[in-house]
Design an enzyme around this catalytic site. Structure first.
Site, PDB file in Angstrom:
ATOM      1  N   GLU A  79     -12.486   5.509  -6.542  1.00 41.66           N
ATOM      2  CA  GLU A  79     -12.240   4.068  -6.469  1.00 41.66           C
ATOM      3  C   GLU A  79     -12.756   3.495  -5.154  1.00 41.66           C
ATOM      4  O   GLU A  79     -13.397   2.428  -5.132  1.00 41.66           O
ATOM      5  CB  GLU A  79     -10.743   3.780  -6.611  1.00 41.66           C
ATOM      6  CG  GLU A  79     -10.417   2.296  -6.585  1.00 41.66           C
ATOM      7  CD  GLU A  79      -8.928   2.003  -6.715  1.00 41.66           C
ATOM      8  OE1 GLU A  79      -8.558   0.816  -6.714  1.00 41.66           O
ATOM      9  OE2 GLU A  79      -8.129   2.964  -6.814  1.00 41.66           O
ATOM     10  N   THR A 113      -6.326  -0.848   2.089  1.00 43.88           N
ATOM     11  CA  THR A 113      -6.830  -1.825   3.052  1.00 43.88           C
ATOM     12  C   THR A 113      -7.634  -1.160   4.171  1.00 43.88           C
ATOM     13  O   THR A 113      -7.555   0.063   4.381  1.00 43.88           O
ATOM     14  CB  THR A 113      -5.669  -2.601   3.693  1.00 43.88           C
ATOM     15  OG1 THR A 113      -4.862  -1.677   4.440  1.00 43.88           O
ATOM     16  CG2 THR A 113      -4.813  -3.291   2.641  1.00 43.88           C
ATOM     17  N   GLU A 149      -6.983  -1.317   7.181  1.00 43.54           N
ATOM     18  CA  GLU A 149      -6.009  -0.722   8.102  1.00 43.54           C
ATOM     19  C   GLU A 149      -5.526   0.643   7.611  1.00 43.54           C
ATOM     20  O   GLU A 149      -5.357   1.582   8.412  1.00 43.54           O
ATOM     21  CB  GLU A 149      -4.824  -1.671   8.286  1.00 43.54           C
ATOM     22  CG  GLU A 149      -5.174  -2.968   9.018  1.00 43.54           C
ATOM     23  CD  GLU A 149      -5.951  -3.970   8.158  1.00 43.54           C
ATOM     24  OE1 GLU A 149      -6.591  -4.867   8.737  1.00 43.54           O
ATOM     25  OE2 GLU A 149      -5.937  -3.837   6.900  1.00 43.54           O
ATOM     26  N   SER A 206       0.804  -1.223   0.000  1.00 42.72           N
ATOM     27  CA  SER A 206       0.000   0.000   0.000  1.00 42.72           C
ATOM     28  C   SER A 206       0.838   1.274   0.000  1.00 42.72           C
ATOM     29  O   SER A 206       0.284   2.375  -0.063  1.00 42.72           O
ATOM     30  CB  SER A 206      -0.925   0.001   1.227  1.00 42.72           C
ATOM     31  OG  SER A 206      -1.831  -1.075   1.191  1.00 42.72           O
ATOM     32  N   GLY A 226     -27.217 -23.060   4.510  1.00 43.58           N
ATOM     33  CA  GLY A 226     -26.806 -24.410   4.890  1.00 43.58           C
ATOM     34  C   GLY A 226     -25.822 -25.003   3.894  1.00 43.58           C
ATOM     35  O   GLY A 226     -25.000 -24.304   3.302  1.00 43.58           O
TER      36      GLY A 226
END
Length: 396
Positions: free
Chosen positions: A259, A382, A384, A150, A356
Site C-alpha cells: 500500500e 502519515t 510522521e 493511525s 498562473g
C-alpha cells in the site's frame, strides 16, 4: 535495483495508456463532480486484464507482481488519470490481499502467502476475490476508527464469538469506496476494546445492522467515494474470518508495504505528470512577447522539478524491486513514501504557480493534482508515522 522494462511491461504500459485515453479521460471530470466512478469501469478494466494485475491467475487475477502493479499505477497517472481514480478503481488492492494470502495462493511481491491454504480461505476466494477481480463486485478495507487514527492496535470495534457467528459492534471512518463497496474487509478486536487482539472479518454490505453512513466530502480524490460505517449487533459467519483469530494485526502490517509503495508511486507519478503539464504550458504560454520557457528562471525551475520527480521515481523503483525480491526493507519503504510525497508536494505547488491564474481553475488538470496530492502524505501511514518507523530502523 530497478524495475526492468521488459517487452511485457512495455505492452502493459501501452494497454494502460489506451485504457485511460479511451475509457477515462472523456469522463473523468464528470466522475469528479459525481463523487464516484461507475461500476461499469471496474468491469471494463477487468475485461482487458488491468483489474487483476498483481493477483495470481489461481484466484482469478491476471498474474504479474508488485512491480507490474506499480507500472500500471504510474502509467494511469502519466496518461492523464489521477490518484483519486487509482483509489476508486483499485481499492481491491487493499481489500483482497489478506484473503489471497490466507488461502495460500502464491504471487509476486507482497500479495502472496504460505502454501497450503485452508477451506475457509478458499471459500473467501470464491465468494469475494474472484468476483471482484472479474469486476462484478467492489470491496473495501475498514481499519481506521473515529478516535483511533493511525493507532491500529487501539481498534475498538469488537467481534464477540456466538456459536458459528461473530457479533460485531463499532464504527469506522475515512473508508475508501465505502459507499459503493459490496463487502468490507474489517479489522475487529476479538478481545476487550483496544487490547490489540485483532482479526479480519469480511462483512457483506446487506448484513442487518451494517449501515453505510454519510458520504464524506473531501479536499481531493473527488471521484473516490469515502464513507463512515457503523456496525450494531452485526452477525458475521465465522467462515468469513480471514485466517486464524488474532492474526489480523500481522496481516495488516504485512500488506502495508504494498500500500505504501502504491502511494509512493502515485506521488512521484503525479509529480512527473505535473512537470509535463507545466513544461507544455510554459512552451505555449507567452508573456511580454516571449514564451515563458524562454526565460532562464522558468527553465531552471522546470529543470529542478524534473530532477526531483525523477530522483523520487528511481528510489521508489529501487525499494520496490527489493520488496519484490523478498528483502525485509520496512525502513526503506517508509523512506520511499516520504521521499516521493515530499517531491510531489514541492512539484505540484510549483507547477500550479507556473500555470498562473489558469492553474487555479477547475479546468486545469494541474489543479486536480494539487488537491489530490495532499492525501498522499496521510494515507497508508502519515509522514510522521513513517518518520517514526525510520527512526526505529536507525536504532533510535
Amino acid at each position: 535495483m530497478t524495475i526492468v522494462d521488459t517487452p511485457e511491461r512495455r505492452q502493459l504500459r501501452e494497454l494502460t495508456r489506451s485504457f485511460v485515453t479511451r475509457e477515462v479521460l472523456p469522463h473523468l471530470d464528470d466522475w469528479e463532480r459525481a463523487g464516484e466512478v461507475p461500476r461499469s469501469l471496474h468491469a471494463t478494466a477487468a475485461k482487458i486484464g488491468l483489474l487483476g494485475i498483481g493477483f495470481p491467475e489461481s484466484v482469478g487475477g491476471s498474474g504479474g507482481d508488485l512491480l507490474d502493479s506499480i507500472v500500471v499505477t504510474e502509467e494511469i497517472i502519466r496518461s492523464g488519470g489521477s490518484s483519486g481514480l487509482i483509489a476508486a478503481l483499485f481499492t481491491h488492492g487493499i481489500a483482497l490481499p489478506h484473503m489471497v494470502a490466507a488461502a495460500g495462493a502464491r504471487t509476486g511481491g507482497s500479495l502472496g502467502g504460505p502454501g497450503g491454504g485452508d477451506p475457509a480461505g478458499n471459500h473467501l476466494v470464491d465468494r469475494y476475490v474472484r468476483p471482484t477481480l472479474a469486476g462484478s463486485m467492489i470491496g473495501a478495507l475498514a481499519i481506521t476508527e473515529p478516535d483511533g487514527g493511525s493507532d491500529v492496535a487501539a481498534i475498538r470495534t469488537t467481534a464477540v464469538r456466538d456459536g458459528d457467528h461473530y457479533v460485531v459492534n463499532g464504527s469506522k471512518t475515512y473508508i475508501t469506496s465505502g459507499i459503493r463497496a459490496d463487502f468490507v474487509t474489517t479489522a475487529v478486536c476479538t478481545d476487550f476494546p483496544g487490547s490489540g487482539s485483532l482479526s479480519l472479518l469480511v462483512i457483506d454490505k446487506d448484513t442487518p445492522g451494517f449501515t453505510v453512513g454519510r458520504r464524506l466530502e473531501k479536499l481531493g480524490w473527488h471521484c473516490s467515494d469515502t464513507a463512515e460505517l457503523s456496525f450494531v449487533d452485526v452477525r458475521v459467519p465465522v467462515a468469513n474470518r480471514v485466517g486464524e483469530e488474532d492474526t489480523g494485526f500481522l496481516a495488516i502490517m504485512q500488506n502495508f508495504a504494498a500500500e505504501r509503495l502504491s502511494l509512493a508511486t502515485q506521488a512521484y507519478a503525479t509529480a512527473q505528470r505535473c512537470v509535463e503539464l507545466a513544461t507544455r504550458w510554459c512552451r505555449d504560454r507567452s508573456t511580454f512577447g516571449r514564451p515563458l520557457a524562454s526565460r532562464q528562471l522558468v527553465r531552471h525551475r522546470l529543470a529542478e522539478l524534473h530532477t526531483r520527480a525523477e530522483a523520487a521515481r528511481a528510489y521508489v523503483h529501487d525499494v520496490a524491486a527489493r520488496v519484490a525480491a523478498g528483502e525485509p526493507v520496512v525502513t526503506e519503504v517508509a523512506m520511499a513514501k516520504n521521499v516521493a510525497v515530499a517531491a510531489c508536494d514541492h512539484v505540484v505547488d510549483a507547477a500550479l504557480q507556473l500555470h498562473g491564474g489558469f492553474g487555479y481553475l477547475r479546468d486545469a488538470e494541474v489543479e486536480r493534482h494539487y488537491r489530490d496530492a495532499r492525501i498522499l502524505g496521510i494515507g497508508g501511514g502519515t509522514t510522521e508515522i513513517m518518520n517514526e518507523i525510520i527512526a526505529k530502523g536507525m536504532g533510535l
